[in-house]
Scaffold this active site. Structure first.
Site, mmCIF file in Angstrom:
data_model
loop_
_atom_site.group_PDB
_atom_site.id
_atom_site.type_symbol
_atom_site.label_atom_id
_atom_site.label_comp_id
_atom_site.label_asym_id
_atom_site.label_seq_id
_atom_site.Cartn_x
_atom_site.Cartn_y
_atom_site.Cartn_z
ATOM 1 C CG HIS A 1 1.531 1.412 6.997
ATOM 2 N ND1 HIS A 1 1.102 1.890 5.786
ATOM 3 C CD2 HIS A 1 2.333 0.342 6.727
ATOM 4 C CE1 HIS A 1 1.615 1.151 4.818
ATOM 5 N NE2 HIS A 1 2.361 0.214 5.356
ATOM 6 C CB SER B 1 -0.955 0.001 1.188
ATOM 7 O OG SER B 1 -0.256 -0.071 2.415
ATOM 8 C CD GLU B 2 0.523 4.366 2.394
ATOM 9 O OE1 GLU B 2 -0.392 5.190 2.259
ATOM 10 O OE2 GLU B 2 0.574 3.552 3.343
ATOM 11 C CB SER B 3 7.495 1.687 -0.700
ATOM 12 O OG SER B 3 6.957 0.444 -1.099
#
Length: 293
Positions: A76, A45-47
């Site tokens: 997160h 979902s994210e990096s």
């Protein structure tokens, strides 16, 4: 270039639960296009990408990417990035930290239990901001639900943000929360709205799987190639800040479950005070390796 990366599961104490995150270190020489390509390769979902700060008094500059776009702030990735830097013994990473991000400065601290990092806590970079309200029937269509499944007695579906905007909507029953799914044509007809292109849906009715929490939630962001997110700290913080404001603005703590319906149970702690919205959670290390660019 070969860059070191670590992955962690965030908002959980159990490996392969929570929300996975990739953290790429020493990313100063990467272009924006390269960061986006790496984020697309991880397909989380994210990096996050860690760079030298512009102010040496700060810990790091952090850039955050979904598989399709850079975002100014997210919960997160900050929790996971702080956990990785603290675990790696980075010299600039003390018990408190300050990250430079597009939405502003993100400040936080590390809670330890002996040698173990028990929890990362950080303050959202912006106060609560409310945008437009949206019709309940339109949001019901976006979620493949009926208008009766949308609860509006406390608030209508509305854009809320503490650094990244989401449409926040209360669902009337746990059964409706479970059967919700993103309706792409309806999403495209209504969103984005006031910068929000994702819907955070929560419910006060709980199932046994949710545990001892205040609410349970889900989050859909199909425009970010993210059918569902297992844990969304920024959206949870915005929703809880709004709920606290509706209750009169007294200091308020929330425990929120997310990801239960997709098999990645997560637990997010939120504390709302007149001065801050604090996001807290645990992390578990999963993988480490090198990215070749």
């Amino acid at each position: 270039m070969r860059l070191r990366y670590h992955t962690v599961d965030v908002f959980t104490q159990t490996r392969f639960g929570g929300n996975p995150l990739a953290v790429v270190l020493d990313a100063d020489d990467l272009t924006t296009a390269q960061m986006q390509a790496i984020a697309r390769e991880f397909n989380y979902s994210e990096s996050s990408f860690v760079l030298r700060p512009s102010d040496p008094a700060h810990t790091a500059r952090v850039r955050i990417f979904t598989p399709t776009v850079e975002v100014p702030f997210a919960g997160h990735p900050n929790v996971g990035t702080a956990f990785v830097l603290a675990s790696a013994g980075v010299a600039a990473m003390g018990e408190t930290f300050t990250f430079e991000e597009a939405a502003g400065l993100v400040r936080g601290h590390i809670r330890r239990d002996g040698d173990r990092i028990a929890q990362i806590r950080l303050s959202a970079p912006q106060p609560l901001r409310l945008g437009r309200a949206l019709p309940a029937d339109a949001i019901a269509q976006c979620l493949s639900l009926s208008p009766a499944d949308i609860r509006c007695d406390r608030h209508p579906p509305r854009v809320a943000s503490v650094g990244l905007p989401f449409v926040v909507v209360e669902i009337a029953s746990r059964a409706a929360l479970s059967r919700a799914k993103a309706n792409l044509p309806a999403f495209a007809a209504r969103l984005p709205c006031d910068g929000a292109d994702a819907i955070y849906l929560y419910c006060r009715e709980l199932s046994a799987a949710d545990g001892a929490v205040d609410v349970t939630a889900r989050m859909f962001a199909p425009f970010d190639n993210l059918p569902e997110d297992p844990a969304t700290g920024s959206a949870t913080a915005a929703a809880c800040a709004w709920l606290a404001a509706l209750e009169g603005g007294a200091p308020r703590g929330f425990e929120v479950a997310q990801g239960v319906d997709m098999g990645r149970p997560s637990r997010i702690a939120i504390e709302v005070t007149p001065d801050a919205v604090v996001i807290g959670g645990a992390c578990v290390p999963v993988m480490s390796g090198d990215v070749s660019v």
